[in-house]
Design a protein around this motif. Sequence first.
Motif, short mmCIF file in Angstrom:
data_model
loop_
_atom_site.label_atom_id
_atom_site.label_comp_id
_atom_site.label_asym_id
_atom_site.label_seq_id
_atom_site.Cartn_x
_atom_site.Cartn_y
_atom_site.Cartn_z
N THR A 68 0.82 -1.63 -0.03
CA THR A 68 0.12 0.50 0.24
C THR A 68 0.87 1.56 -0.13
O THR A 68 2.27 1.54 0.18
N LYS A 69 0.26 2.19 -0.64
CA LYS A 69 1.28 3.48 -0.75
C LYS A 69 1.19 4.64 0.52
O LYS A 69 -0.28 4.39 1.45
N ALA A 70 1.81 4.69 0.46
CA ALA A 70 2.26 5.32 2.22
C ALA A 70 2.53 7.22 1.87
O ALA A 70 1.99 8.14 2.79
N GLY A 71 3.30 7.28 0.66
CA GLY A 71 3.65 8.76 0.12
C GLY A 71 3.58 8.83 -1.20
O GLY A 71 4.47 7.32 -1.75
N SER A 72 3.78 9.83 -2.00
CA SER A 72 4.52 10.43 -3.29
C SER A 72 5.13 11.55 -3.20
O SER A 72 3.96 12.65 -2.92
N ALA A 73 5.71 11.82 -4.16
CA ALA A 73 6.16 12.97 -3.99
C ALA A 73 6.91 13.02 -6.00
O ALA A 73 7.40 12.10 -6.35
N PRO A 74 7.32 14.72 -6.68
CA PRO A 74 8.02 14.30 -7.78
C PRO A 74 9.36 13.97 -7.63
O PRO A 74 9.58 14.77 -6.41
N ALA A 75 9.60 13.71 -8.06
CA ALA A 75 11.55 13.03 -8.30
C ALA A 75 12.17 14.31 -9.48
O ALA A 75 11.86 13.99 -10.29
N ARG A 76 13.56 14.13 -8.63
CA ARG A 76 14.29 14.67 -10.16
C ARG A 76 15.66 13.22 -9.92
O ARG A 76 15.94 13.06 -9.17
N PHE A 77 16.29 13.47 -11.56
CA PHE A 77 16.86 12.24 -11.29
C PHE A 77 18.34 13.26 -12.09
O PHE A 77 18.38 14.86 -12.42
N GLY A 78 19.70 12.70 -12.63
CA GLY A 78 20.67 12.91 -12.97
C GLY A 78 19.95 13.88 -14.24
O GLY A 78 19.20 13.56 -15.35
N ALA A 79 21.21 14.98 -14.56
CA ALA A 79 20.65 15.84 -15.89
C ALA A 79 21.10 15.10 -16.73
O ALA A 79 21.06 15.55 -18.34
N ASN A 80 21.56 13.55 -17.13
CA ASN A 80 22.05 13.33 -18.11
C ASN A 80 20.90 11.37 -17.96
O ASN A 80 21.32 10.33 -18.89
N GLY A 81 19.98 11.71 -17.41
CA GLY A 81 19.15 10.41 -17.50
C GLY A 81 19.65 9.76 -16.35
O GLY A 81 20.32 9.75 -15.69
#
Length: 234
Positions: A68-81
């Motif tokens: 079950t989902k406890a939480g969620s947020a937008p994420a960022r990754f590396g500048a080259n993916g």
Amino acid sequence: MRPAAAVVLATASLLLLAPGAPPTAAPPLPALLADTGGGSQLITAQAPRTKATSGTLTWWNLRDGTWTKAGSAPARFGANGLVEGGSRRQGTNTTPTGLYDLPYAFGIKAAPSGTKVAYRPVRQNSWWCQDNDSRSYNRWTEPRPADCRAAESEHLISYTQQYAHAYVIAFNYAKPVRERGAGIFLHVNGRAATAGCVSVPAEAMRAILAWADPARRPHIAIGTESGPTAIVRY
């Protein structure tokens, strides 16, 4: 008269298309993964494709056999993916895909209320060694050893925004391979994409640290929606 089989098929079609019929719920993402690490907590960090620099991070609980989902947020990754963790190269600004342990957390600010994971305070002499020639490669050092060049390392206290709170991702950590990469964390967002880490808004980072329970063996799975680096492969 239509054959009986045709009548059965037509009836079944009408039932499937009947208005108001509840749709079949898709299984939660962790249920689709090849491996979740064996614990009852999991973080998933998913990008739409390998060249993406943003996606979604979700943290999950396993109870009575159901995720079950406890939480969620937008994420960022590396500048080259993103790139397959086993073939990543240091200095490429890519986030390694895979399933990883989360050994401990750290931060310039005090641990959020309710934090259960081991939490190291960042001090003026706290460094993360990224020098491939050092015996301390891909390790927290305090102070920085003589064989670990400052130019090849992160002075943690210098990243006041990103390392307000952070969680170590055990990429290339247990038995470090030189040139593969060091210092991959889940941390607070900076101004833009990361140098290879995963980042989330500050309030999400605090929530994750208050949620994580080492007794439940949390892991993080990083991957894309499809393709060779699809998160479901891990």
